[in-house]
Write a protein that holds these residues in place. Structure first.
Motif, mmCIF file in Angstrom:
data_model
loop_
_atom_site.group_PDB
_atom_site.id
_atom_site.type_symbol
_atom_site.label_atom_id
_atom_site.label_comp_id
_atom_site.label_asym_id
_atom_site.label_seq_id
_atom_site.Cartn_x
_atom_site.Cartn_y
_atom_site.Cartn_z
ATOM 1 N N ALA A 136 -6.374 3.558 18.549
ATOM 2 C CA ALA A 136 -5.074 2.999 18.166
ATOM 3 C C ALA A 136 -5.169 2.303 16.820
ATOM 4 C CB ALA A 136 -4.590 2.023 19.238
ATOM 5 N N ARG A 137 -6.307 1.664 16.562
ATOM 6 C CA ARG A 137 -6.493 0.994 15.279
ATOM 7 C C ARG A 137 -6.441 1.984 14.124
ATOM 8 N NH1 ARG A 137 -11.092 -3.495 13.622
ATOM 9 N NH2 ARG A 137 -10.734 -3.410 11.366
ATOM 10 N N GLU A 138 -7.000 3.174 14.311
ATOM 11 C CA GLU A 138 -6.975 4.175 13.242
ATOM 12 C C GLU A 138 -5.555 4.679 12.989
ATOM 13 O OE1 GLU A 138 -7.979 6.980 10.322
ATOM 14 O OE2 GLU A 138 -8.887 5.101 11.014
ATOM 15 N N VAL A 139 -4.786 4.855 14.059
ATOM 16 C CA VAL A 139 -3.391 5.281 13.886
ATOM 17 C C VAL A 139 -2.613 4.234 13.103
ATOM 18 C CG1 VAL A 139 -1.220 5.752 15.090
ATOM 19 C CG2 VAL A 139 -3.352 6.772 15.914
ATOM 20 N N ILE A 140 -2.768 2.969 13.478
ATOM 21 C CA ILE A 140 -2.066 1.895 12.771
ATOM 22 C C ILE A 140 -2.519 1.823 11.317
ATOM 23 C CG2 ILE A 140 -1.742 -0.603 12.654
ATOM 24 C CD1 ILE A 140 -0.155 0.806 14.877
ATOM 25 N N ARG A 141 -3.806 2.010 11.074
ATOM 26 C CA ARG A 141 -4.311 1.992 9.689
ATOM 27 C C ARG A 141 -3.634 3.074 8.850
ATOM 28 N NH1 ARG A 141 -7.378 4.505 6.237
ATOM 29 N NH2 ARG A 141 -7.766 6.237 7.667
ATOM 30 N N ARG A 142 -3.470 4.251 9.429
ATOM 31 C CA ARG A 142 -2.833 5.334 8.686
ATOM 32 C C ARG A 142 -1.354 5.042 8.436
ATOM 33 N NH1 ARG A 142 -5.461 11.109 10.650
ATOM 34 N NH2 ARG A 142 -7.611 10.358 10.915
ATOM 35 N N LEU A 143 -0.695 4.476 9.408
ATOM 36 C CA LEU A 143 0.718 4.114 9.214
ATOM 37 C C LEU A 143 0.856 3.048 8.136
ATOM 38 C CD1 LEU A 143 1.993 3.920 12.910
ATOM 39 C CD2 LEU A 143 2.369 5.768 11.275
ATOM 40 N N ALA A 144 -0.058 2.080 8.144
ATOM 41 C CA ALA A 144 0.029 0.968 7.196
ATOM 42 C C ALA A 144 -0.249 1.398 5.764
ATOM 43 C CB ALA A 144 -0.953 -0.132 7.598
ATOM 44 N N GLY A 145 -0.932 2.505 5.577
ATOM 45 C CA GLY A 145 -1.332 2.921 4.241
ATOM 46 C C GLY A 145 -0.278 3.658 3.446
ATOM 47 N N VAL A 146 0.921 3.815 4.028
ATOM 48 C CA VAL A 146 2.011 4.496 3.311
ATOM 49 C C VAL A 146 3.240 3.613 3.304
ATOM 50 C CG1 VAL A 146 1.124 6.792 3.886
ATOM 51 C CG2 VAL A 146 2.803 5.696 5.396
ATOM 52 N N LEU B 161 0.841 -1.196 0.000
ATOM 53 C CA LEU B 161 0.000 0.000 0.000
ATOM 54 C C LEU B 161 0.879 1.251 0.000
ATOM 55 C CD1 LEU B 161 -2.716 -1.044 2.611
ATOM 56 C CD2 LEU B 161 -2.780 -1.300 0.115
ATOM 57 N N ALA B 162 0.405 2.278 -0.662
ATOM 58 C CA ALA B 162 1.204 3.507 -0.763
ATOM 59 C C ALA B 162 0.299 4.712 -0.956
ATOM 60 C CB ALA B 162 2.193 3.401 -1.920
ATOM 61 N N ALA B 163 0.857 5.874 -0.625
ATOM 62 C CA ALA B 163 0.133 7.132 -0.807
ATOM 63 C C ALA B 163 0.247 7.594 -2.257
ATOM 64 C CB ALA B 163 0.704 8.187 0.134
ATOM 65 N N ALA B 164 -0.530 8.597 -2.602
ATOM 66 C CA ALA B 164 -0.521 9.131 -3.962
ATOM 67 C C ALA B 164 0.881 9.586 -4.350
ATOM 68 C CB ALA B 164 -1.503 10.300 -4.069
ATOM 69 N N GLY B 165 1.304 9.241 -5.552
ATOM 70 C CA GLY B 165 2.603 9.671 -6.053
ATOM 71 C C GLY B 165 3.776 8.878 -5.524
ATOM 72 N N THR B 166 3.508 7.813 -4.768
ATOM 73 C CA THR B 166 4.581 6.999 -4.203
ATOM 74 C C THR B 166 4.323 5.529 -4.509
ATOM 75 O OG1 THR B 166 3.538 6.579 -2.046
ATOM 76 C CG2 THR B 166 4.767 8.642 -2.289
#
Length: 403
Positions: free
Chosen positions: A177-187, A95-100
């Motif tokens: 905490a789940r939302e923080v981990i989700r955001r970390l995992a998405g990049v 998984l990656a952010a836009a442009g990466t």
């Protein structure tokens, strides 16, 4: 609903994107097989190809589809779930952010702190959302009861650190905490610390005091503050109970250091109104990355382990009745102290300041009733809660359970 192994392979990446709300997957739509004797269950190559173990993943999942709809015992369901855990885990890496893309972080991943955060955040996201992934693919219909069993976690030496760290960031940002981990995992691995730093930056409303021109430098400072504790646990052993316990403490140290950096940034810009106004107007010089330092810094103030910030930690952290201090020795001085610490521990004396320090009530580092976490692998030398009696590293587990 997927009804065959080929269909699962075709849908695996997009299902991960949907479940975790990521921008996109870097997967190149190709998967290959690991060697049969490979101990790994799966991996992602930097060209975005996934590799799966032929027996432990591919054959298991093919069997699951061959026996679709049948009832199975718990052990069989656990095998199916474990194979799906591997599939989901590897797809989260991509998984990656836009442009990466995942492959863009090939150099960043070599940095110890990035590797630790990447693997642990990926595994935590896997555990948090595996049932959602199964539901998205409608695999409960293929293997009834699969969401009712549980499997173990990978990267057990890293997960406790990121679990504690993620909860601390979540508390500051008023998120789960789940939302923080989700955001970390998405990049990708290069951007995970920046996501955490941005969450803390926003949570503490630094935009109200930090000029826009200084924002990038402030985020870099927060990132730099939280990295060292993660770097020190890269070589931890997931089978070593002491390493697993100390991993959580590294996560605590990272969050404390990040919070301290946030406070320092806020204090600096709150006290420098003229510079703030100049930068906001586009008239000032580039903002300093660090506060001015006076005098010549010692060569021996380089951080060597979680919590070593270049100076002794003068604010101990009380956990469950024990006072936890991180040894602040750095460079060559730290290495000498480490050797003294080990020798003294073996003979039951003090930590090198004097042989009978513990016996005379001084405790480790002459701090009575203190827990001093020491050495590059966080080998612990612990002064007992009463009497300053020094315990050998092998006895730490019993004492640590009370923390």
């Amino acid at each position: 609903m997927v009804s065959s192994f080929p269909q699962l392979m075709a849908a695996q990446a997009q299902a991960a994107v949907k479940v975790l709300g990521a921008h996109h997957s870097s997967w190149n739509k190709s998967y290959e097989l690991l060697a049969a004797d490979d101990k790994r269950r799966g991996l992602v190559r930097w060209d975005h190809t996934i590799e799966y173990h032929p027996q432990h993943v591919v054959a298991v999942l093919q069997d699951m589809f061959d026996r679709a709809g049948q009832r199975h015992d718990e052990e069989t369901l656990r095998q199916y779930r474990e194979a799906l855990r591997v599939v989901f885990h590897e797809n989260i890496h991509l998984l990656a952010a836009a442009g990466t893309s995942y492959g863009m972080a090939v150099d960043a991943y070599q940095e110890p702190s990035n590797k630790v955060l990447e693997e642990a955040a990926t595994e935590l996201a896997t555990q948090d959302a595996l049932d959602d992934y199964i539901d998205e693919l409608d695999l409960e219909a293929i293997a009834p009861g699969i969401t009712g069993v549980r499997t173990g976690r990978a990267y057990g030496q890293y997960v406790p650190a990121v679990e504690v760290f993620g909860q601390a960031v979540a508390d500051s940002a008023e998120l789960s905490a789940r939302e923080v981990i989700r955001r970390l995992a998405g990049v990708n691995p290069e951007n995970k610390f920046r996501v955490a730093a941005q969450l803390l930056y926003d949570a503490h409303k630094l935009s109200e005091v930090v000029p826009e021109a200084a924002k990038a430098a402030a985020l870099e400072r927060i990132e730099s503050a939280m990295r060292p504790p993660f770097a020190t646990i890269r070589d931890f052993d997931p089978e070593d109970p002491l390493d697993v316990r100390m991993s959580a403490l590294a996560g605590t140290r990272a969050s404390l250091d990040a919070d301290a950096e946030v406070r320092e940034i806020a204090e600096y810009w709150s006290a420098n109104h003229e510079l703030r106004r100049s930068l906001d107007a586009g008239l000032g010089a580039s903002p300093p990355l660090r506060k001015p330092q006076y005098g010549t810094p010692s060569r021996d103030t380089r951080p060597n382990e979680p919590g070593a910030t270049g100076r002794p930690d003068r604010k101990p952290h009380v956990l469950g009745g024990l006072t936890v201090r991180w040894c602040g020795y750095g460079g060559g001085r730290w290495r000498r102290h480490r050797r003294q610490l080990r020798r003294a521990t073996e003979r039951g004396g003090g930590c090198g300041e004097r042989r009978n320090a513990a016996e005379s009530g001084g405790g480790c580092c002459k701090r009575r009733n203190a827990v001093v976490v020491a050495a590059g692998r966080l080998e612990a030398v612990v002064a007992a809660v009463s009497g300053g009696r020094l315990l050998k590293a092998g006895a730490v587990a019993g004492v640590w359970s009370s923390v």
